[in-house]
Design a protein around this motif. Sequence first.
Motif, PDB file in Angstrom:
ATOM      1  N   PRO A   1     -11.106  -6.358   1.900  1.00 20.74           N
ATOM      2  CA  PRO A   1      -9.430  -7.109   1.115  1.00 20.74           C
ATOM      3  C   PRO A   1      -9.843  -6.745  -0.491  1.00 20.74           C
ATOM      4  O   PRO A   1     -10.585  -7.480  -1.157  1.00 20.74           O
ATOM      5  CB  PRO A   1      -9.587  -8.064   2.260  1.00 20.74           C
ATOM      6  N   VAL A   2      -9.062  -6.057  -0.375  1.00 20.36           N
ATOM      7  CA  VAL A   2      -8.543  -6.701  -2.052  1.00 20.36           C
ATOM      8  C   VAL A   2      -7.194  -7.380  -1.661  1.00 20.36           C
ATOM      9  O   VAL A   2      -5.882  -6.963  -1.264  1.00 20.36           O
ATOM     10  CB  VAL A   2      -8.397  -5.738  -2.757  1.00 20.36           C
TER      11      VAL A   2
ATOM     12  N   GLY B   1      -5.631  -9.683   0.135  1.00 24.18           N
ATOM     13  CA  GLY B   1      -5.559  -9.606   1.326  1.00 24.18           C
ATOM     14  C   GLY B   1      -4.646  -8.559   1.510  1.00 24.18           C
ATOM     15  O   GLY B   1      -3.759  -7.998   2.676  1.00 24.18           O
ATOM     16  N   ASN B   2      -3.761  -8.093   0.597  1.00 18.41           N
ATOM     17  CA  ASN B   2      -2.402  -7.193   0.876  1.00 18.41           C
ATOM     18  C   ASN B   2      -2.840  -5.858   0.769  1.00 18.41           C
ATOM     19  O   ASN B   2      -2.213  -4.912   1.609  1.00 18.41           O
ATOM     20  CB  ASN B   2      -1.631  -7.032  -0.266  1.00 18.41           C
ATOM     21  N   ALA B   3      -4.402  -5.493   1.151  1.00 20.91           N
ATOM     22  CA  ALA B   3      -4.528  -3.799   0.895  1.00 20.91           C
ATOM     23  C   ALA B   3      -6.385  -4.218   1.497  1.00 20.91           C
ATOM     24  O   ALA B   3      -6.754  -5.371   1.323  1.00 20.91           O
ATOM     25  CB  ALA B   3      -4.440  -3.510   0.302  1.00 20.91           C
ATOM     26  N   ILE B   4      -6.208  -3.601   2.702  1.00 20.99           N
ATOM     27  CA  ILE B   4      -8.260  -2.939   2.949  1.00 20.99           C
ATOM     28  C   ILE B   4      -8.979  -2.037   2.240  1.00 20.99           C
ATOM     29  O   ILE B   4      -7.594  -0.962   2.654  1.00 20.99           O
ATOM     30  CB  ILE B   4      -7.501  -3.665   4.530  1.00 20.99           C
TER      31      ILE B   4
ATOM     32  N   PRO C   1      -3.226  -4.798   5.959  1.00 23.53           N
ATOM     33  CA  PRO C   1      -3.810  -5.559   6.669  1.00 23.53           C
ATOM     34  C   PRO C   1      -2.834  -5.670   8.172  1.00 23.53           C
ATOM     35  O   PRO C   1      -1.530  -5.425   7.730  1.00 23.53           O
ATOM     36  CB  PRO C   1      -3.503  -6.931   6.138  1.00 23.53           C
TER      37      PRO C   1
ATOM     38  N   ASP D   1      -7.071  -8.210  -8.721  1.00 21.92           N
ATOM     39  CA  ASP D   1      -6.440  -6.945  -7.878  1.00 21.92           C
ATOM     40  C   ASP D   1      -7.438  -6.933  -7.015  1.00 21.92           C
ATOM     41  O   ASP D   1      -7.838  -6.642  -5.484  1.00 21.92           O
ATOM     42  CB  ASP D   1      -5.696  -5.600  -9.182  1.00 21.92           C
ATOM     43  N   ASP D   2      -8.828  -6.680  -7.522  1.00 17.65           N
ATOM     44  CA  ASP D   2     -10.200  -6.563  -6.775  1.00 17.65           C
ATOM     45  C   ASP D   2     -10.798  -7.299  -5.572  1.00 17.65           C
ATOM     46  O   ASP D   2     -11.947  -7.489  -5.293  1.00 17.65           O
ATOM     47  CB  ASP D   2     -11.081  -5.326  -7.277  1.00 17.65           C
ATOM     48  N   ASP D   3     -10.163  -9.036  -6.906  1.00 16.56           N
ATOM     49  CA  ASP D   3     -10.879  -9.624  -5.732  1.00 16.56           C
ATOM     50  C   ASP D   3     -12.072 -10.006  -5.615  1.00 16.56           C
ATOM     51  O   ASP D   3     -13.221 -10.236  -4.739  1.00 16.56           O
ATOM     52  CB  ASP D   3     -10.509 -10.513  -4.563  1.00 16.56           C
TER      53      ASP D   3
ATOM     54  N   VAL E   1       0.776  -0.969   0.372  1.00 16.34           N
ATOM     55  CA  VAL E   1       0.222  -0.058  -0.123  1.00 16.34           C
ATOM     56  C   VAL E   1       0.759   1.030  -0.012  1.00 16.34           C
ATOM     57  O   VAL E   1       1.852   1.346   0.093  1.00 16.34           O
ATOM     58  CB  VAL E   1      -0.716   0.319   1.740  1.00 16.34           C
TER      59      VAL E   1
ATOM     60  N   GLU F   1      -5.005   0.247   2.821  1.00 15.26           N
ATOM     61  CA  GLU F   1      -5.046   0.923   3.882  1.00 15.26           C
ATOM     62  C   GLU F   1      -3.503  -1.211   4.134  1.00 15.26           C
ATOM     63  O   GLU F   1      -4.599  -2.228   3.926  1.00 15.26           O
ATOM     64  CB  GLU F   1      -5.622   0.235   5.910  1.00 15.26           C
TER      65      GLU F   1
END
Lengths: 249, 312
Positions: free
Chosen positions: B128-129, B132-135, A224, A122-124, A20, A222
């Motif tokens: 999460p995206v 899970g490396n970013a929220i 995790p 990427d966006d899952d 991030v 953010e």
Amino acid sequence: MRTILVGIKRVIDYNVRVRVRPDGSGVVTDGVKMSINPFDEIALEEALRIRERGEADEVVAISLGPDDTQQQLRTALAMGADRAILVRTDPGVEPPVVARAMQKLVERESPIIVILGKQAIDDDCNQVGQMLAAFWDRPQATCASKIEIKGQTARVTREVDAGLETIEVDLPAVFTTDLRLNEPRYVKLPDIMKAKKKPLDVTDLAAIGVEATQRLKVLKYEPPPQRQKGVMVRDAAELVAALRQKGLV
Amino acid sequence: MNRILIVAEHAGGKLNAAVAKCVSCAASMADAEITIAVLAADGASVAQAAAAIAGVARVLLVDHPANEPALAAVLAPQVARLAEGHSHVFGPSTTFGKDLMPRVAALLDAPQVSDVMSVESAQRFRRPVYAGNAIVTVEAAAGRPIVATVRVASYQPAATAGSAAIEAVSLDIPLPTHTRFVSVTAARTDRPDLQTASRVVSGGRALGSAENFALIQRLADRIGAAIGASRAAVDAGYAPNELQVGQTGKIIAPELYIAIGISGAIQHLTGIKDARTIVAINKDAEAPIFEVADYGLVGDLFTLIPDLEKLL
Ligand SMILES: Cc1cc2nc3c(=O)[nH]c(=O)nc-3n(C[C@H](O)[C@H](O)[C@H](O)COP(=O)(O)OP(=O)(O)OC[C@H]3O[C@@H](n4cnc5c(N)ncnc54)[C@H](O)[C@@H]3O)c2cc1C
Ligand SMILES: Nc1ncnc2c1ncn2[C@@H]1O[C@H](COP(=O)(O)O)[C@@H](O)[C@H]1O
């Protein structure tokens, strides 16, 4: 012409450790390797196999994204797609917009099958295939691990929480791929040369009559929460003692 | 008032445990009025279980022979109809919910927030995206319904204390026949379910064969644990697909997770982040799994599993 449309999304390569940005405005993309979404490679491989079996005539790779997405579409052409269409957009268009745009391409190309990935890594989101099927009012078979074309219908085995589910759908239909559907082929050097001559149309959302509406604003990114590294134990006895003490076994 | 409709997942006359977790998620929104929709062939028992979840205001029961086994294309237009007058439509982030909810969202011309891990307000959610490396915190535009799937590993089930009213509804809408159920392979039921188990033992590529994977099963049985597997183990055919844990498998939150012969790729770790305690057994002291493990043990699994069996 029996056409298969395949979704190809340009994403950060799955081997990259995504970070991030310090200001929370997104993730670091500078100098980061970009690739075809792994599930879309599987989608393309499946489409090629269906064509190679003589059950379709042409495979068209379609993508929404910035200009650079042409790289991934060229790779798709090198893998064996017959032609490609890029709908130029800013990165980060939302799944409903992607699905609407694909619906427009479906109207134009009248495919017998659309194959997408089950999710973009990427966006899952895991949304576009189902949304396209709804807009098109056609069947969907998501998380496919086996696809058999039988004339005007297809039999699809799906990876579900309970195990494997098989459904039958009338064509045309939308399929989304799971990991075990196939193993994508490697691109050979001569194919990369040949791919340069294959048609790659570039258009944009306005030209196909779709609005880039934004309904979900991302306020911030953010990192995790990190788990703390724990302790190393010497042997099985020490491990069992520790777990017993915590009441875990 | 936020009127939230939750789509019930069920099978064999039983309500899926994920539904009570969706209720917890919905109840974390201010001014929430929660309705559960049960679409079934004969859903009386499921509706009763749903009505007993604390915090549920009412249950809508739609009995129709076409509703079982569940097919997204058949359920979606019915859910979209039931959604009228609701501000939110939630479903679990299981393969059932993931298949169905985007189709509902499209019919409602609504956006979908996938894998909600926390509700910040009626319009704001965290999810999460990037494995899970970013929220991200997302905000949905006001003035239209919001569809969401609930990341069940982020929530505890709501208690069973309520007794909501059950309302039978018949929907007069045409249902598609273009999608037909053929069969499903039922998973073994004599073991704890991976998604709800409090203990999970998982095996990776290192097991080397389906026969050797029985070592994982034996150890799991010893401590009453469910079995999990890495993608590599599933791809190689050592374990069935429904046991895959990770970004593209199941996201789980057991009290105890024991990873054996699993390297700890980011796609695997994203599935176990919420585990209370992680144990890793790996012969490579540098394996990334040790970075997240509460207890790490370096060694050969083929000697360590028998050792553990003797001690447990
Ligand atoms: C799009 C995508 C999605 C994915 N989704 C998932 C997912 O949902 N879940 C998932 O798990 N993976 C997923 N993966 C795959 C992931 O990247 C890894 O390849 C996978 O998790 C590796 O599995 P593994 O740890 O069993 O195997 P490996 O990485 O090969 O690790 C085996 C480990 O066993 C150890 N070992 C070997 N022999 C022994 C022994 N005798 N005793 C003890 N230890 C030993 C080795 O040191 C090594 O650390 C995904 C990948 C992609 C591209
Ligand atoms: N911008 C895009 N361009 C092409 N295909 C896409 C795009 N976004 C999503 N898709 C397709 O839809 C699938 C699911 O994406 P998502 O719903 O975003 O997880 C992907 O695997 C792709 O096949």
